[in-house]
Write an enzyme that holds these catalytic residues in place. Structure first.
Site, PDB file in Angstrom:
ATOM      1  CE  LYS A 172      76.508  71.663   0.596  1.00  0.00           C
ATOM      2  NZ  LYS A 172      76.657  71.589   1.964  1.00  0.00           N
ATOM      3  CD  GLU A 245      61.910  66.700  -4.669  1.00  0.00           C
ATOM      4  OE1 GLU A 245      60.935  67.315  -4.201  1.00  0.00           O
ATOM      5  OE2 GLU A 245      61.766  66.037  -5.611  1.00  0.00           O
ATOM      6  CB  CYS A 279      60.094  68.077   3.402  1.00  0.00           C
ATOM      7  SG  CYS A 279      60.259  66.189   2.743  1.00  0.00           S
ATOM      8  CD  GLU A 377      59.425  73.311   6.202  1.00  0.00           C
ATOM      9  OE1 GLU A 377      60.318  74.221   5.886  1.00  0.00           O
ATOM     10  OE2 GLU A 377      59.224  72.334   5.852  1.00  0.00           O
TER      11      GLU A 377
HETATM   12  P1  NAD Z   1      69.178  74.318   3.853  1.00  0.00           P
HETATM   13  O1  NAD Z   1      68.559  74.828   2.644  1.00  0.00           O
HETATM   14  O2  NAD Z   1      69.481  75.054   4.968  1.00  0.00           O
HETATM   15  O3  NAD Z   1      70.294  73.510   3.458  1.00  0.00           O
HETATM   16  C1  NAD Z   1      70.094  72.384   2.513  1.00  0.00           C
HETATM   17  C2  NAD Z   1      71.694  72.310   1.989  1.00  0.00           C
HETATM   18  O4  NAD Z   1      72.135  73.093   1.238  1.00  0.00           O
HETATM   19  C3  NAD Z   1      72.923  72.030   2.964  1.00  0.00           C
HETATM   20  O5  NAD Z   1      73.881  71.084   2.356  1.00  0.00           O
HETATM   21  C4  NAD Z   1      73.490  73.468   2.912  1.00  0.00           C
HETATM   22  O6  NAD Z   1      74.963  73.298   3.306  1.00  0.00           O
HETATM   23  C5  NAD Z   1      73.396  73.825   1.479  1.00  0.00           C
HETATM   24  N1  NAD Z   1      73.374  75.263   1.321  1.00  0.00           N
HETATM   25  C6  NAD Z   1      73.008  76.126   2.103  1.00  0.00           C
HETATM   26  N2  NAD Z   1      72.943  77.322   1.575  1.00  0.00           N
HETATM   27  C7  NAD Z   1      73.352  77.128  -0.039  1.00  0.00           C
HETATM   28  C8  NAD Z   1      73.693  77.965  -1.123  1.00  0.00           C
HETATM   29  N3  NAD Z   1      73.296  79.407  -1.014  1.00  0.00           N
HETATM   30  N4  NAD Z   1      73.794  77.565  -2.109  1.00  0.00           N
HETATM   31  C9  NAD Z   1      73.902  76.084  -2.106  1.00  0.00           C
HETATM   32  N5  NAD Z   1      73.675  75.390  -1.038  1.00  0.00           N
HETATM   33  C10 NAD Z   1      73.410  75.841   0.080  1.00  0.00           C
HETATM   34  O7  NAD Z   1      67.957  73.280   4.455  1.00  0.00           O
HETATM   35  P2  NAD Z   1      68.180  72.150   5.661  1.00  0.00           P
HETATM   36  O8  NAD Z   1      68.067  73.284   6.675  1.00  0.00           O
HETATM   37  O9  NAD Z   1      69.404  71.526   5.650  1.00  0.00           O
HETATM   38  O10 NAD Z   1      66.896  71.495   5.534  1.00  0.00           O
HETATM   39  C11 NAD Z   1      65.581  71.679   5.850  1.00  0.00           C
HETATM   40  C12 NAD Z   1      64.901  72.110   4.815  1.00  0.00           C
HETATM   41  O11 NAD Z   1      64.754  71.224   3.734  1.00  0.00           O
HETATM   42  C13 NAD Z   1      63.232  72.259   5.058  1.00  0.00           C
HETATM   43  O12 NAD Z   1      62.816  73.205   4.406  1.00  0.00           O
HETATM   44  C14 NAD Z   1      62.508  71.091   4.625  1.00  0.00           C
HETATM   45  O13 NAD Z   1      61.253  71.005   4.173  1.00  0.00           O
HETATM   46  C15 NAD Z   1      63.400  70.866   3.257  1.00  0.00           C
HETATM   47  N6  NAD Z   1      63.371  69.685   2.753  1.00  0.00           N
HETATM   48  C16 NAD Z   1      62.747  69.240   1.665  1.00  0.00           C
HETATM   49  C17 NAD Z   1      62.597  67.864   1.048  1.00  0.00           C
HETATM   50  C18 NAD Z   1      61.774  67.584  -0.067  1.00  0.00           C
HETATM   51  O14 NAD Z   1      62.138  66.645  -0.650  1.00  0.00           O
HETATM   52  N7  NAD Z   1      61.119  68.463  -0.651  1.00  0.00           N
HETATM   53  C19 NAD Z   1      63.090  66.891   1.933  1.00  0.00           C
HETATM   54  C20 NAD Z   1      63.971  67.154   3.205  1.00  0.00           C
HETATM   55  C21 NAD Z   1      63.877  68.573   3.446  1.00  0.00           C
END
Ligand code: NAD
Length: 486
Positions: A172, A245, A279, A377
């Protein structure tokens, strides 16, 4: 021939699938709708999962070479269409061409390298009496949930090990960046067996349905720490395996013996690569007081040479913020700094009338350690630059966070760099370099930056169950060790 400009459909059980309702996909550099994509229903997710479960029955028994050749075919297809993918990635994510190139060609490389990985059986004992083997068996149908900052690469980080370990996968993408992933699914329809790799697009609810789905054996999730906690809660109902992650607040520590002019571009990109929607961006820059003013001045000068704009323009160094909610969130950090009277060394004013969600590169001059810009962040191009003088104190400040994703140390004194680096609480610590990743290097977070890891054999292992098989070689039945002891 795939048309990269239209027909963004899901891939479920090897077929193109539309849905009754749609989501808009935007170009963040123009704020205009560039495509409409399916918003999957729960029934459609169920079909994708059922197909993945069916496909698992034969995929689990495939040889390493069959799986490797599937990954190589995905890599070849991606490489053949690399230009179209890069252009689409820039359009939907906002990143300029060099970043798009890094991500698409990086994905090709990752697929080919993970295709070389395997987890041979471990022979624990092979005596005259007994043979004990631990095997790494696939889990089943797994789900991958991806964010919007590196939509293709972070999907590949899940697809490649999942398939290589013998699982099938439903991916997804983020609702903000579904386009490239939908096209990747479409590309694979012609050569992957049905159900082995499906792509479903939709909103956050779709993610929730996946994490609670009784037939998915694992969720590999990348996103916010808060979302990761929700994923964990929801997955608890079926005790799914999880790789999480999550977010980071990476510190960089700069020693007094650096050359400010030379190091400024490196420190700049450490923080602002991918427009700081990363991230592993440096999110707190600790500079020794002896070189603080000079480093800050060089950073300001360098920042002024880097153009913020539409990623499609050749001279753009930094693109827009990818989506409106994130643009508004980043704006809050600007407001908070202004309200508290922190000094902007460069930037600080967001032009709300700009054609896209653009934010100027902003450096905040030595704000307090307990300010929001230091503690949280922002995930956007606003960086606190902080002064330090005592080594033990700066290590304590660097570690004083709930996050533990990455960290870096910069200096000429190799011994000091290594001494400090060894004390930083983070999954990856870079010394005099940053953002070097590899398919063979474990990547994951300490503390609330995650659970488990991606990449390397450790990451591959997370797509398997330990399967220990013991054989009594003697005629008749063996008695258990407990029985023997008794
Ligand atoms: P997000 O958590 O808002 O969304 C990530 C994904 O989760 C999306 O596909 C979203 O639709 C889905 N999602 C949202 N709510 C959900 C739920 N309740 N259950 C299951 N899925 C759900 O994150 P974002 O804004 O897309 O990304 C930014 C964040 O990701 C930042 O905090 C960044 O640091 C982190 N990030 C971490 C890494 C890593 O490898 N550690 C890499 C990239 C980004």
């Amino acid at each position: 021939m795939i048309d990269f400009n239209r027909e963004f459909l899901m891939t479920i059980d090897g077929e193109a699938v539309d849905s009754p309702s749609k989501l808009d996909a935007y170009n963040p550099a123009t704020k205009s709708v560039i495509a409409r994509v399916p918003d999957a229903t729960q029934e459609q997710l169920n079909k994708a999962v059922d197909a993945a479960v069916r496909a698992f029955e034969s995929w689990r028994g495939t040889s390493q070479s069959t799986r490797a050749s599937a990954l190589n075919s995905i890599a070849d297809a991606l490489e053949k269409n690399a230009d179209a993918f890069m252009a689409l990635l820039t359009k939907e994510q906002g990143k300029p061409r060099p970043g798009a190139e890094w991500e698409i060609l990086g994905s090709v490389y990752w697929l080919r390298e993970i295709a070389k990985q395997s987890l041979p059986d471990e022979i624990v004992e092979d005596s005259g009496d007994r043979r004990v083997i631990t095997r790494f068996s696939p889990l089943g149908a797994v789900g991958g949930i991806v964010p919007w900052n590196f939509p293709v690469l972070l999907a590949v980080w899940k697809i490649a090990p999942a398939l290589m370990a013998g699982n099938t996968i439903v991916i997804k993408p983020s609702p903000y960046t579904p386009l490239c992933t939908l096209k990747l699914g479409e590309l694979c329809r012609s050569f992957l067996p049905r159900g082995v790799f499906s792509v479903v697009s939709g909103g956050d609810d779709l993610g929730k349905w996946m994490t609670a789905h009784p037939k998915l054996a694992k969720i590999a999730f990348t996103g916010h720490t808060e979302t990761g906690k929700n994923v964990m809660r929801s997955a608890a109902g079926t005790l799914k395996r999880l790789t999480l992650e999550l977010g980071g607040n990476d510190p960089a520590i700069v020693l007094p013996d650096v050359d400010p002019k030379k190091i400024a571009p490196q420190l700049f990109w450490a923080a602002f690569q991918n427009n700081a929607q990363f991230c592993n961006s440096t999110k707190r820059l600790y500079v020794h007081e002896k070189v603080y003013d000079e480093v800050l001045r060089e950073l300001v000068d360098f920042a002024k040479t880097q153009k913020v704009g539409d990623g499609a323009a050749a001279d753009t160094a930094l693109g827009p913020i990818q989506n409106l909610p994130q643009y508004e969130k980043v704006g809050e950090y600007f407001d908070d700094c202004r309200t508290h009277g922190y000094r902007f060394a460069v930037g600080g004013e967001i032009d709300k009338s700009a054609p896209g969600w653009f934010v100027p590169v902003t450096l905040v001059d030595n704000p307090p350690e307990n300010s929001r810009i230091v503690r949280e962040e922002p995930f956007g191009p606003i960086l606190p630059v902080l002064k330090w003088s005592d080594e033990a104190d700066v290590i304590r400040r660097a570690n004083d966070t709930e996050y533990g994703l990455g960290a870096s140390v910069w200096g000429a004194d190799q011994e000091a760099v290594q001494r400090i680096g060894a004390q930083l609480e983070a999954g990856t610590v870079w010394l005099n370099e940053i953002h070097q990743y590899s398919p063979h290097q474990a990547f994951g977070g300490h503390k609330q930056s995650g659970i488990g890891c991606e990449n390397s054999l450790h990451g591959l292992m997370e797509y398997t169950n330990w399967h220990t098989i013991t054989l009594n070689k003697k005629v008749g039945f063996g008695r258990g060790a407990v029985g023997r002891a008794a």
